[in-house]
Design a protein around this motif. Structure first.
Motif, mmCIF file in Angstrom:
data_model
loop_
_atom_site.group_PDB
_atom_site.id
_atom_site.type_symbol
_atom_site.label_atom_id
_atom_site.label_comp_id
_atom_site.label_asym_id
_atom_site.label_seq_id
_atom_site.Cartn_x
_atom_site.Cartn_y
_atom_site.Cartn_z
ATOM 1 N N LYS A 757 0.842 -1.187 0.000
ATOM 2 C CA LYS A 757 0.000 0.000 0.000
ATOM 3 C C LYS A 757 0.881 1.242 0.000
ATOM 4 N N ASP A 758 0.278 2.401 -0.181
ATOM 5 C CA ASP A 758 1.049 3.626 -0.417
ATOM 6 C C ASP A 758 1.105 4.557 0.772
ATOM 7 N N SER A 759 0.506 4.217 1.892
ATOM 8 C CA SER A 759 0.607 5.085 3.060
ATOM 9 C C SER A 759 0.512 4.241 4.310
ATOM 10 N N GLY A 760 1.213 4.705 5.357
ATOM 11 C CA GLY A 760 1.185 3.991 6.622
ATOM 12 C C GLY A 760 2.403 4.316 7.449
ATOM 13 N N VAL A 761 2.547 3.626 8.568
ATOM 14 C CA VAL A 761 3.642 3.854 9.507
ATOM 15 C C VAL A 761 4.820 2.977 9.113
ATOM 16 N N LEU A 762 6.001 3.590 8.970
ATOM 17 C CA LEU A 762 7.227 2.859 8.658
ATOM 18 C C LEU A 762 7.963 2.441 9.914
ATOM 19 N N TYR A 763 7.960 3.317 10.930
ATOM 20 C CA TYR A 763 8.727 3.046 12.155
ATOM 21 C C TYR A 763 8.108 3.828 13.293
ATOM 22 N N ALA A 774 2.771 8.050 -0.317
ATOM 23 C CA ALA A 774 3.446 8.022 -1.613
ATOM 24 C C ALA A 774 2.436 8.047 -2.742
ATOM 25 N N GLU A 775 2.930 8.516 -3.878
ATOM 26 C CA GLU A 775 2.170 8.450 -5.122
ATOM 27 C C GLU A 775 3.145 8.067 -6.222
ATOM 28 N N TRP A 776 2.744 7.118 -7.055
ATOM 29 C CA TRP A 776 3.630 6.580 -8.092
ATOM 30 C C TRP A 776 2.976 6.798 -9.450
ATOM 31 N N ARG A 777 3.788 7.281 -10.369
ATOM 32 C CA ARG A 777 3.303 7.480 -11.731
ATOM 33 C C ARG A 777 4.431 7.157 -12.692
ATOM 34 N N ALA A 778 4.234 6.076 -13.475
ATOM 35 C CA ALA A 778 5.264 5.592 -14.396
ATOM 36 C C ALA A 778 6.556 5.353 -13.620
ATOM 37 N N GLN A 779 7.689 5.916 -14.105
ATOM 38 C CA GLN A 779 8.952 5.681 -13.416
ATOM 39 C C GLN A 779 9.217 6.694 -12.302
ATOM 40 N N HIS A 780 8.274 7.570 -12.048
ATOM 41 C CA HIS A 780 8.450 8.605 -11.034
ATOM 42 C C HIS A 780 7.660 8.256 -9.773
ATOM 43 N N GLY A 781 8.284 8.487 -8.650
ATOM 44 C CA GLY A 781 7.624 8.327 -7.363
ATOM 45 C C GLY A 781 7.772 9.577 -6.537
ATOM 46 N N GLN A 782 6.739 9.899 -5.808
ATOM 47 C CA GLN A 782 6.777 11.079 -4.961
ATOM 48 C C GLN A 782 6.288 10.680 -3.581
ATOM 49 N N LEU A 783 7.179 10.752 -2.595
ATOM 50 C CA LEU A 783 6.878 10.330 -1.245
ATOM 51 C C LEU A 783 6.973 11.523 -0.314
ATOM 52 N N VAL A 784 6.287 11.431 0.793
ATOM 53 C CA VAL A 784 6.433 12.392 1.882
ATOM 54 C C VAL A 784 6.694 11.601 3.155
ATOM 55 N N LEU A 785 7.824 11.887 3.809
ATOM 56 C CA LEU A 785 8.123 11.276 5.098
ATOM 57 C C LEU A 785 7.528 12.149 6.194
ATOM 58 N N PHE A 786 6.764 11.550 7.079
ATOM 59 C CA PHE A 786 6.152 12.265 8.196
ATOM 60 C C PHE A 786 6.930 11.901 9.461
ATOM 61 N N LEU A 787 7.645 12.879 10.025
ATOM 62 C CA LEU A 787 8.413 12.667 11.246
ATOM 63 C C LEU A 787 7.654 13.321 12.392
#
Length: 1015
Positions: A757-763, A774-787
C-alpha cells in the motif's frame, strides 16, 4: 550547419517558417516524418546524400520540440561514413538525440575509438566532441585511456589536445571512479609548461577538477601555477589573440587563482613572494573604467585575486589595500560594481585584522542601505550586521531603525531580526536594549517575531533595576491610540507584573493602568485576550487595600468571558474569578514571576551557529538559515502537558519562524495564573498517532507540495491517563531511564505492509513516529516522510540520509535538526527509477532525546512493484506478444517450492496488490492464472510484462511460474521478485476479489487450447 546543396532541407525549413499557426506546423512535420520513415524502410534506395539530408531534417524537427522515435540507427551509421560531410552529420545528430545510456551508442564505440586514435585531425575533433558531450560511463571506460594519450602526445596539434583536455574533464566530472588519474601529477605539471594558451587553459580546467577531489597528489603543480600567473600578469607573455581589452587571458588568470585556492598554503618563501608580487600587481592595476566589457573581465580577475589573498592569509598591508580598493567600488554609480564591492567586503570580514579598516567605510555602507536596488540594500545590511561591535552598535542599530519605516516589506522581517540580535549582543546597557525593541515593535510590529518580545520579558524579569524603567516605557507606548498587538502583549505582561512599582507616579494608579489596557481589549485577537485577563488578575492582586470599584470592573470582565467559546479564555476567566475571592491568599497564588534560568538567547545562538556554518560568508549566513530552502513543513501542537490548550503561553516555537528553538529549555506556560518555566519532560508512554490521516491529496506534478495535516489528537481518550503517565515519568531523571530504545511493533511487518500500500507507519518508538505517504506514476515516485515527535520535549540532532541503490535516483528535502514538541515534520522525497532491480533503498535516520541517541536504519518501500501499472490484455493482444517472446532470456520459467499455501482466489488478490492484473479467461485450466502489467523505468520506458502461474491442486506449496517481457533484466528481476513474495512475505487479509470463472471445455481452435500448446 552547411546546408548548401540540400535543396529539400532548405525547402522544408522554409515551409516550417511559413506556417501560420502551430497546427499547420504540426501537420507539415507529421507529413515529413512519414516521408522520412518510408525512405528509411527502403534503405537500399537511399544514397548517403539522402540519408544525410533526412537525418538533418530529423535533427531540425527534434530541435523544434517534437518527439522523434526513429532514425537513431541511421544517424549512428553515418559516424562510420568515410567522407567528412556524412561523418559530421552522424556525430552531431548522435550527440543531440541519444543519451549516455542508449543502446545504439554501443554500436559506435569502436568507430569512435578508431577516429580518436587515427591520423585524421578533423575526425579526431569530431569524435572527442561526441565523447565530451555524451560523457557516458561506457565511453569513459572504453575511451578514456586513448583520450589521455592524445592529451600528453606532443606530436598532436594544439587544437586536438585542447579538445582532448576538455573531453577528459567531462569524463572525469561524470565518472571520477572510472578515470585512472593515478600518477598524473607529473603529467599535469608538464602540461602547465605548455606554451599554447588554448591547451594551457583547457589543462588548467582539468587541474581544477582534479584538485577539488585530491589536492595532496598535485603539490608539484603549485609552483607551475604561480609561474603561469607571472607569465600572464607580470610578463604579459601572451599572443594578441588571447588578450581581451588589454587584459592578458583573464579566463586563464581566474582558473589559475582558483586552482591555487585548493592548496592550504604556500610554504616555499620564494614561491610565496612571487605570488604576492603578482597579486599586488593585479590589485594595483585594477580600476573602474567606462568600458563595460573591460570592467567585467578585470573585475573577474580582481575578485578571484581577493579570494586568494584571503585564502592565503596575506599580510595586513595587502589586506588593507584590498579593503581600500573595495571602498572605491562601493562609492561608484554603477550598481553592479557596488554590489560586488559590498559582497566582497562582507567576505573580508572573516579576516579579523581588517574589521577596523572596514569601519572607515561605514558611512558609505549606510548610504547603500538606502539604494534603489534591493539587492544592494540586502548586501549593505549583511555587511553592517557583520561589521557591528560594541563601538558602533548604537549608530548602526539606530540607522536600521530609522530605515525600517521606509524599507520594503520584503526586508522588514530581516531588518527587525538583525536589529534585535545586534541590540542584545552589543547593548551598552539594558535600558537601551528595551528602548530599541520597543521602537522595533512600534515601527514594524507585523515583522517582529514572538521570540523577540519573549526575550525582553526574560531580561526584565531577571533584572530588578530594569523593571521600573520597562514599566514606565511601555506605559508611554500603551497610551497611544493605536499600537500593534505585539506591543499590547508586551505592555500587558510587564504592567501586570510591575505596574505596582509605578503606583505613586501620576497616571499610574491601578485603576488608570487597568483603564488604558482595557481600552485595547476590543482591538486584539483571541490569542491575546488570555494575557490581558492574567494582567487584570495581577492588577487586582497588587491593589492593596482593595478598590471595590476596580474589583467590580475586573470581575465583570471575568464574568463576561466565563461563557466564552474559547476553552483557554473560559478557563482563565472562571479560575481568576474564583481566585479573586480568596482575599489575602491571592498574593501567594498569583505570585510574581520567578527569574528565568540564565541562558544564551535563542536568536544569538542561531546566529552563531549560522556564522560557524561556513568559512566563506560568515556574515550573511544567518539570513540564509532563516530563509531555509527546505521543503519540510512543521505542524506544532501548542498544548501544554496537561492537555489543556494554552493560547497565551510563552513558547519559543513559531512555525514557520525565523528559528527552531529548544522549547524544553526556553518555553514557559501558564500555571495558576502565573507564567512559570517548564523543565524538559521525559517521553510519554502512550503511543500517539502523530501521522494523523495520511489519505489526503498528494500531487505528483512538479515538486512535492507537502500539506499540513490536521492537528493530531494526542490525548484522545487519555485525559486522565496522559497526565498520570507524564507525571510518573517526570519523577525519574532522564539519566536513570533505560538507554535502550525499542521500536514499537515489528519493523519488517510495517515494511512489508507498505510494499503493498502507499501510506502507513514505517517506524515507531516511544519518542518518534515515522510515516510514509506516496504516489507513483510511471517511473516517477513522490513520497512524503512524516516525522512526528510524540513528546512534550523536542527531538534534537535529527539527521536523515538516503542510501539509494544504483538503479534509483532519489532526492530528499532538507530535514530540520530539531523537531519541536508534539510537532510533525513533512519531508518530500523524489524517486526516479532508472532500470529494473530488486535492491532496496535505506533511510539512515538518527535523533537524540535526552541521553538517548537513536539510529534506526529503515528499508524504504521503493520496491519493484511500485513502478508497475496494471493493464488488462485481451486474447488478441496477449497471444501475439506471448509468441514473440520465445525462450530465455526474454521468457523464463521456474518451479517455485515452499510457497505459502493459499487458494487461487487469495493468490489473485495478492497479485492485484502487487499491481499485476489477473486476466480471466486466457488460460483454459482453472488451476492456472494469467497476469499482466506494464513496467516503467528511464531505460525501458513502458514495457509489457506477462506472467503465467500453474498451480498443483494436490500440493499448494509448489507452483510453476513463467515470466516474459521484452527486457532480459526485467524478466529476471520480476520473476525473482514474485518468487520472493510468494515464499517469504505474509499475505494480508483482504476482501475476496473477483476470480475468473472455471473455464468450459474448449475445442482445438479455442485460444485457450492454443495457449496450452504454446506453454
Amino acid at each position: 550547419m552547411a546546408l548548401s546543396g540540400m535543396r529539400g532541407l532548405s525547402v522544408f525549413i522554409s515551409d516550417i517558417r511559413n506556417c501560420q499557426n502551430k497546427e499547420q506546423e504540426r501537420l507539415r512535420v507529421d507529413k515529413e516524418l512519414g516521408n522520412i520513415r518510408t525512405r528509411f524502410k527502403n534503405e537500399k534506395a537511399s544514397t548517403p546524400y539522402e540519408k544525410k539530408k533526412y537525418v538533418w531534417k530529423i535533427l531540425y524537427i527534434y530541435m523544434l520540440g517534437y518527439d522523434v522515435d526513429f532514425g537513431h540507427m541511421e544517424a549512428v551509421s553515418l559516424i562510420s561514413a568515410p567522407k567528412y560531410p556524412e561523418k559530421q552529420v552522424g556525430y552531431i545528430v548522435t550527440s543531440c538525440l541519444l543519451n549516455e545510456n542508449h543502446d545504439f551508442l554501443r554500436l559506435a564505440i569502436n568507430t569512435v575509438r578508431n577516429d580518436i586514435i587515427g591520423r585524421n585531425e578533423t575526425f579526431q575533433c569530431l569524435a572527442l566532441t561526441l565523447v565530451g558531450n555524451i560523457g557516458g560511463r561506457e565511453f569513459a571506460e572504453s575511451l578514456a585511456p586513448d583520450v589521455q594519450k592524445l592529451l600528453i602526445t606532443s606530436s598532436c596539434r594544439p587544437l586536438v589536445r585542447k579538445k582532448a583536455a576538455l573531453c577528459l574533464l567531462r569524463l572525469y566530472r561524470k565518472n571520477p571512479d572510472v578515470m585512472n588519474v593515478d600518477g598524473w601529477s607529473d603529467r599535469m605539471a608538464q602540461l602547465l609548461d605548455e606554451r599554447d594558451l588554448g591547451v594551457l587553459t583547457s589543462s588548467m580546467s582539468l587541474l581544477v577538477a582534479l584538485l577539488s577531489n585530491n589536492h595532496e597528489a598535485y603539490w608539484s603543480c603549485l609552483p607551475k601555477c604561480v609561474k603561469v600567473l607571472e607569465r600572464l600578469a607580470r610578463n604579459q607573455d601572451v599572443p594578441q589573440e588571447y588578450t581581451y581589452y588589454g587584459i592578458p587571458s583573464p579566463w586563464l588568470q581566474v582558473k589559475t587563482m582558483r586552482a591555487l585556492q585548493y592548496f592550504p598554503t604556500v610554504e616555499d618563501p620564494n614561491t610565496r613572494r612571487s605570488l604576492f608580487e603578482v597579486l599586488q600587481r593585479i590589485l594595483m592595476g585594477t580600476d573602474v573604467v567606462k568600458n563595460v566589457n573591460k570592467n567585467n573581465a578585470s573585475h573577474a580577475v580582481l575578485f578571484e585575486a581577493l579570494a586568494l589573498v584571503m585564502h592565503l592569509d596575506a599580510e595586513k598591508e595587502m589586506m588593507s589595500q584590498c579593503v581600500a580598493l573595495l571602498g572605491k567600488f562601493i562609492a561608484v554609480r554603477e550598481p553592479n560594481i557596488r554590489y560586488l564591492g559590498l559582497e566582497n567586503m562582507t567576505r573580508m570580514l572573516m579576516v579579523t585584522d581588517v574589521q577596523d579598516i572596514i569601519k572607515r567605510h561605514q558611512a558609505q555602507i549606510i548610504t547603500s542601505l538606502k539604494d534603489p536596488d534591493i539587492s544592494i540594500r540586502r548586501r549593505a545590511l549583511d555587511l553592517l550586521y557583520g561589521m557591528c561591535d560594541v563601538s558602533n552598535a548604537k549608530e548602526i542599530v539606530e540607522e536600521i531603525l530609522q530605515y525600517l519605516s521606509s524599507a520594503d516589506f520584503a526586508m522588514r522581517e530581516e531588518l527587525s531580526l538583525k536589529a534585535a540580535i545586534l541590540a542584545e549582543k552589543f547593548a551598552p546597557d539594558l535600558s537601551w536594549y528595551v528602548d530599541v525593541i520597543l521602537q522595533l515593535i512600534d515601527k514594524a510590529g507585523d515583522f517582529v517575531s514572538d521570540d523577540i518580545w519573549f526575550r525582553v520579558v526574560q531580561f526584565v524579569t531577571n533584572n530588578e533595576d530594569l523593571q521600573t524603567y520597562a514599566a514606565l516605557k511601555v506605559r508611554e507606548y500603551v497610551d497611544k491610540p493605536a499600537i500593534h498587538e505585539t506591543m499590547v502583549k508586551l505592555s500587558a505582561y510587564i504592567l501586570g507584573e510591575y505596574s505596582h512599582l509605578l503606583a505613586r507616579r501620576p497616571g499610574c494608579s491601578p485603576k488608570e493602568i487597568f483603564g488604558i489596557i482595557h481600552e485595547k481589549l476590543p482591538t486584539v485577537s483571541t490569542s491575546t485576550i488570555p494575557i490581558l485577563l492574567s494582567t487584570y488578575a495581577k492588577i487586582l492582586m497588587h491593589t492593596q487595600p482593595p478598590d471595590p470599584e476596580l474589583q467590580n470592573q475586573i470581575l465583570a470582565v471575568f464574568g463576561k468571558y466565563e461563557s466564552c467559546i474559547d476553552a483557554e479564555i473560559q478557563q482563565r476567566a472562571v479560575e481568576y474569578r474564583a481566585l479573586s475571592r480568596k482575599g489575602a491568599a491571592l498574593m501567594d497564588i498569583l505570585a510574581e514571576m520567578p527569574k528565568f534560568p540564565e541562558r544564551q538567547s535563542a536568536l544569538i545562538r542561531k546566529a552563531e551557529d549560522s556564522e560557524a556554518d561556513t568559512a566563506e560568508q560568515s556574515a550573511i549566513k544567518l539570513r540564509a538559515a532563516q530563509q531555509q530552502t527546505s521543503n519540510a513543513l512543521v505542524v506544532t501542537d501548542q498544548r501544554p502537558a496537561n492537555g489543556t490548550p494554552s493560547v497565551g503561553q510563552l513558547s519559543l516555537v513559531k512555525v514557520p519562524s525565523v528559528s527552531n528553538v529548544n522549547t524544553a529549555e526556553q518555553g514557559v506556560t501558564q500555571a495558576n495564573g502565573a507564567l512559570t518555566v517548564v523543565d524538559p519532560q521525559p517521553p510519554s508512554t502512550p503511543s500517539a498517532d502523530l501521522l494523523g490521516d495520511l489519505s489526503g491529496p498528494l500531487t505528483i506534478e512538479g515538486l512535492p507540495s507537502a500539506t499540513v495535516q490536521p492537528e493530531p489528537n494526542l490525548a484522545s481518550g487519555l485525559e486522565g491517563g496522559w497526565n498520570a503517565a507524564a507525571d510518573a515519568l517526570a519523577i525519574a531523571p532522564v539519566e536513570e531511564q533505560s538507554n535502550i530504545v525499542q521500536p514499537i511493533g515489528e519493523i519488517a511487518e510495517r515494511f512489508h505492509a507498505l510494499c503493498l500500500k502507499d501510506s502507513g507507519v514505517l517506524y515507531e518508538d516511544p519518542y518518534i513516529q515515522i510515516g510514509i505517504k506516496a504516489e507513483w506514476r510511471a517511473q516517477h515516485g513522490q513520497l512524503v516522510l512524516f516525522l512526528g515527535n510524540k513528546n512534550i520535549a523536542p527531538l534534537i540532532s535529527v539527521q536523515a540520509l538516503i542510501l539509494p541503490p544504483s538503479h534509483l535516483k532519489m532526492e530528499l528535502s532538507v530535514v530540520p535538526e530539531t523537531i519541536p514538541p508534539r510537532a510533525q515534520v513533512q519531508c518530500p522525497l523524489e524517486v526516479i527509477n532508472l532500470r529494473p532491480s530488486r535492491d532496496i533503498a535505506v533511510l539512515d535516520f538518527s535523533y537524540k532525546f535526552g541521553t538517548h541517541v537513536v539510529n534506526p536504519k529503515l528499508r524504504l518501500p521503493t520496491v519493484l512493484n511500485k513502478f508497475l501499472q496494471p493493464i488488462q490484455v485481451s486474447p488478441e493482444e496477449f497471444f501475439p506478444q506471448w509468441r514473440s517472446l520465445s525462450g530465455p532470456p526474454l521468457k523464463l520459467q521456474e518451479v517455485v517450492r515452499g510457497v505459502r499455501p493459499m487458494p487461487l482466489v487469495e493468490m489473485a488478490n495478492l497479485f492485484n496488490s502487487f499491481r499485476l492484473t489477473v486476466c480471466p479467461g486466457l488460460d483454459p485450466n482453472p488451476n492456472n492464472m494469467i497476469a499482466s502489467t506494464t513496467y516503467y523505468s528511464e531505460n525501458t520506458r513502458a514495457m509489457l510484462c506477462l506472467i503465467r502461474i500453474e498451480t498443483d491442486p494436490a500440493d499448494r506449496t509448489q507452483l510453476r511460474m513463467t515470466v516474459a517481457s521484452g527486457d532480459p533484466a526485467l524478466t529476471f528481476e520480476l520473476k525473482e521478485f514474485i518468487k520472493e513474495q510468494l515464499v517469504s512475505i505474509p499475505v494480508p487479509s483482504r476482501a475476496p476479489a473477483p476470480v475468473p470463472p472455471p473455464a468450459q471445455p474448449v475445442s482445438p481452435s479455442d485460444p485457450g487450447a492454443i495457449l496450452a500448446g504454446l506453454l
